[in-house]
Design an enzyme around this catalytic site. Structure first.
Site, PDB file in Angstrom:
ATOM      1  CD  GLU A 115      43.726  72.276  54.092  1.00  0.00           C
ATOM      2  OE1 GLU A 115      43.362  73.217  53.368  1.00  0.00           O
ATOM      3  OE2 GLU A 115      42.941  71.579  54.761  1.00  0.00           O
ATOM      4  CG  HIS A 174      40.029  70.825  50.292  1.00  0.00           C
ATOM      5  ND1 HIS A 174      41.110  70.209  50.869  1.00  0.00           N
ATOM      6  CD2 HIS A 174      39.991  72.070  50.844  1.00  0.00           C
ATOM      7  CE1 HIS A 174      41.690  71.046  51.737  1.00  0.00           C
ATOM      8  NE2 HIS A 174      41.036  72.193  51.723  1.00  0.00           N
ATOM      9  CG  HIS A 221      42.298  76.317  49.702  1.00  0.00           C
ATOM     10  ND1 HIS A 221      43.588  76.070  50.132  1.00  0.00           N
ATOM     11  CD2 HIS A 221      41.479  75.738  50.610  1.00  0.00           C
ATOM     12  CE1 HIS A 221      43.545  75.382  51.257  1.00  0.00           C
ATOM     13  NE2 HIS A 221      42.276  75.165  51.577  1.00  0.00           N
ATOM     14  CD  GLU A 222      37.717  75.728  50.817  1.00  0.00           C
ATOM     15  OE1 GLU A 222      37.544  74.506  51.014  1.00  0.00           O
ATOM     16  OE2 GLU A 222      38.341  76.443  51.614  1.00  0.00           O
ATOM     17  CG  HIS A 263      36.893  79.173  58.039  1.00  0.00           C
ATOM     18  ND1 HIS A 263      37.810  80.192  58.239  1.00  0.00           N
ATOM     19  CD2 HIS A 263      37.587  78.145  57.501  1.00  0.00           C
ATOM     20  CE1 HIS A 263      38.998  79.776  57.851  1.00  0.00           C
ATOM     21  NE2 HIS A 263      38.892  78.545  57.401  1.00  0.00           N
ATOM     22  CB  ALA A 264      36.121  78.873  52.564  1.00  0.00           C
ATOM     23  CG  HIS A 308      41.724  76.472  61.321  1.00  0.00           C
ATOM     24  ND1 HIS A 308      41.515  77.758  60.852  1.00  0.00           N
ATOM     25  CD2 HIS A 308      41.646  75.669  60.238  1.00  0.00           C
ATOM     26  CE1 HIS A 308      41.325  77.721  59.550  1.00  0.00           C
ATOM     27  NE2 HIS A 308      41.404  76.473  59.147  1.00  0.00           N
ATOM     28  CE1 TYR A 342      44.209  75.053  55.736  1.00  0.00           C
ATOM     29  CE2 TYR A 342      44.385  74.975  58.122  1.00  0.00           C
ATOM     30  CZ  TYR A 342      43.636  74.831  56.974  1.00  0.00           C
ATOM     31  OH  TYR A 342      42.315  74.471  57.057  1.00  0.00           O
TER      32      TYR A 342
HETATM   33  O1  X8Z Z   1      41.015  77.408  56.476  1.00  0.00           O
HETATM   34  C1  X8Z Z   1      41.473  77.555  55.358  1.00  0.00           C
HETATM   35  C2  X8Z Z   1      40.647  77.165  54.149  1.00  0.00           C
HETATM   36  C3  X8Z Z   1      39.707  76.069  54.433  1.00  0.00           C
HETATM   37  S1  X8Z Z   1      40.443  74.508  54.541  1.00  0.00           S
HETATM   38  C4  X8Z Z   1      39.846  78.342  53.692  1.00  0.00           C
HETATM   39  N1  X8Z Z   1      42.692  78.136  55.203  1.00  0.00           N
HETATM   40  C5  X8Z Z   1      43.483  78.569  56.338  1.00  0.00           C
HETATM   41  C6  X8Z Z   1      42.863  79.739  57.054  1.00  0.00           C
HETATM   42  O2  X8Z Z   1      41.946  80.370  56.511  1.00  0.00           O
HETATM   43  O3  X8Z Z   1      43.270  80.049  58.166  1.00  0.00           O
HETATM   44  C7  X8Z Z   1      43.362  78.348  53.935  1.00  0.00           C
HETATM   45  C8  X8Z Z   1      44.643  79.021  54.270  1.00  0.00           C
HETATM   46  C9  X8Z Z   1      44.805  78.981  55.757  1.00  0.00           C
HETATM   47 ZN    ZN Z   2      41.505  73.808  52.919  1.00  0.00          ZN
END
Ligand code: X8Z
Ligand code: ZN
Length: 595
Positions: free
Chosen positions: A394, A370, A366-367, A336-337, A494, A504
């Site tokens: 975010e 940060h 997105h990354e 997960h990024a 998450h 988000y």
């Molecule tokens: O978790 C993330 C990022 C890392 S902070 C990739 N996002 C959420 C997800 O993937 O559920 C970005 C958008 C929503």
């Molecule tokens: Zn993020």
């Protein structure tokens, strides 16, 4: 004799210091020491967690748990000691630091060392289990989440999609017991430091009363809900045409496995099913990247290039040496990024299993958002090194990603001909499938978790209540019957990793606010969706003003520094999508809206 009386004197003095009213100077000294100590420990946690997430083994898990346990213990103790200064009138900056100290643990822990250790170990093990999660098909082929996301983005066979959806969700039931224990332990920790529960602690991080924050979310959701409903109606209709009314009821929820994503959180991958005529060649980002023969690192270079074009300094050499861009073949990693700031200064990194495709290009921005934020506030004191609120963090890279327009792609040599702006409905629809479809998902996760933490949702109802909220907000339904033998929330990163999610939802609104402000600053005039501020030093300077504030001021001040506005507001998002909303409503005439 003399030395004995000195001891007495010292003892008497320290007792005096404890019982007499503390001074502002003492509070300042306490906070300075606390920040030094926490900064030091945070680097240790960062390193241990980086290694653990890059090499998931029992040993790295134990080492990460040690580091997290230590910082949790020290923070808990500091929060306890800080009680001494409660009620003392402090300068605003210092008082803010005391508030932030109390909120600094996402999982507050009980004072009892054994319970704290138990909670930490559960937390690390859930994160690791998610990272190791795989679904093995009857053929013997095993799919990790990267492979599952890929399959679900292009496969259109409902039976196979159902199989893979169900397979991925099967990683989570073993987490259920531990998750509920984690909730209890963390709640105990939250109560010991004066919060009703851990959810209440999370809601306290927005510079307003927790109830006001909940009301604000409701206001924002009501602002965007009509647009979501229009999109849902249109997508359901087209999916019913494709899969038939038995699978997709024309007046009911959409089955969650048909939306191109394991969680039905972003729907951009099913764009091709929506029957939109693209005149004069729409832009297919994946194809452009492939045509250029870009590799993952090359994609990140483009991301960096956007920020430097606005006047931000390039990323340090160590970023390129230490980041993880592709999934290693021979070990488990958390794919997960994520973006990291190991030393709270310059040791920035991303960790991401990049595939050469459009959505990953957006996620890279997105990354990097940060990382550039982290660097912009690096001169702040430790407790202010953070986003104005977590939604800001975010939204930074997402605002940049909105500026990946055809004009931008042309400027950087990825696209030859810029299509006319006269028919942007296909492009707007593509954007909405990701960014508008996400909104109710972004909201519902913590609606669920807050109730879990408050006890309103009991462990015996975890799954039922999850799907009730999925239905209420998103209008989606599970593809197969679910029961309390399942634990579908745990199949979302998450939840397993205990990362708050409302950030988000906020980000998906704030990013349009930031984007519009940056467009204005760059002097752009024209339809919002065609604006790019690539190369605008003016926009960059204004952006940096907000970023450099970090968390040192209440977030409305940071927002004002960039946008002139002091409220989170979906106006910019609605302006961006206004032509699409009109178009959708024309198409949807006579169709049932809602479920
Ligand atoms: O978790 C993330 C990022 C890392 S902070 C990739 N996002 C959420 C997800 O993937 O559920 C970005 C958008 C929503
Ligand atoms: Zn993020």
């Amino acid at each position: 004799m003399r030395s004995l009386s000195l001891v007495f004197l010292l003892l008497a003095m320290s007792a005096y210091a404890q019982t007499t009213a503390p001074t502002v100077a003492e509070a300042q000294e306490f906070m300075d020491k606390a920040e030094t100590q926490l900064a030091d420990l945070s680097v240790k946690v960062n390193r241990a967690s980086w290694v653990q997430e890059n090499f998931i083994t029992d040993d790295t898990q134990a080492m990460a748990a040690d580091a997290i346990d230590q910082v949790t213990a020290v923070t808990t103790q500091l929060v306890e000691q800080a009680k001494r200064f409660e009620g003392l009138k402090l300068p605003p900056d210092l008082s803010r630091k005391f508030m932030l100290l109390k909120l600094s643990l996402t999982a507050p822990a009980p004072k009892d060392a054994a319970l704290r250790r138990e909670m930490t170990e559960i937390g690390v093990s859930l994160d690791a289990d998610y990272g190791k999660g795989k679904y093995c098909r009857k053929t013997g082929e095993c799919l990790d989440i990267t492979a599952i996301e890929k399959l679900m983005s292009t496969n259109r066979n409902p039976e196979e999609l159902k199989e893979v959806w169900t397979g991925w969700h099967a990683i989570a039931p073993p987490m259920r017991q531990r998750y509920s224990r984690f909730v209890d332990l963390s709640n105990q920790g939250a109560r010991e430091i004066g919060f009703k529960d851990t959810g209440a602690l999370w809601r306290a991080g927005y510079d307003m009363k927790p109830e006001e924050f909940s009301a604000d979310l409701e206001r924002l959701w009501n602002q965007v809900k009509p647009l979501y409903l229009s999109l849902h109606t249109y997508v359901r209709w087209k999916l019913a045409e494709k899969y038939g009314p038995n699978l997709v009821p024309p007046d009911g929820p959409i089955p969650a496995h048909l939306l191109g994503n394991p969680w039905a959180q972003e729907w951009g991958n099913i764009y091709d099913l929506l029957g939109v005529q693209e005149d004069k060649g729409g832009v297919n980002l994946t194809e452009l990247l492939k045509k250029k023969n870009l590799d993952p690192k090359g994609m990140v270079k483009y991301g960096e290039g956007f920020f430097t074009s606005m006047g931000f300094a390039p990323l340090p050499e160590t970023f390129w040496q230490r980041s993880l861009f592709t999934k290693p073949a021979d070990r488990d990693v958390v794919c997960h990024a994520s973006a990291w700031d190991l030393d709270n200064l310059d040791d920035l990194r991303v960790k991401m299993c990049i595939q050469v495709r459009g959505t990953d290009f957006v996620t890279i921005h997105h990354e990097l958002g940060h990382n550039f934020y982290q660097r912009a506030y690096k001169d702040q004191p430790f407790l202010f090194k953070n986003g104005a609120n977590d939604g800001f963090h975010e939204a930074i890279g997402d605002a940049i990603a909105l500026a990946i327009t055809p004009e931008y792609l042309h400027k950087v040599g990825l696209l030859e001909n810029v299509p006319q702006a006269s028919n942007d409905i296909p492009e707007l629809l593509k954007q909405a499938l990701d960014r508008v479809a996400f909104l109710p998902f972004g909201l519902m996760i913590d609606q669920w978790r807050w109730k879990v933490f408050s006890g309103e949702i009991a462990p015996a109802d975890y799954n039922k209540s999850w799907w009730a909220l999925r239905l209420k907000y998103q209008g989606v339904a599970p593809p197969v019957a679910r029961s309390e033998a399942d634990f579908d929330p745990g199949a979302k990163y998450h939840v397993a990793a205990n990362v708050p999610y409302t950030r988000y939802f906020l980000a998906h609104i704030l990013e349009f606010q930031f984007y519009r402000a940056l467009c204005r600053e760059s002097g752009y005039k024209g339809p919002l969706n065609r604006c790019t501020f690539y190369g605008s030093k003016e926009a960059g300077a204004k952006f940096n003003k907000m970023l450099a504030i970090g968390q040192s001021k209440p977030w409305p001040e940071a927002l004002e520094a960039l946008t002139g506005e002091r409220q989170t507001d979906a106006g910019a998002l609605l302006e961006y999508f206004a032509p699409l909303k009109q178009w959708l409503d024309e198409q949807n005439k006579g169709k049932k809206v809602g479920w």
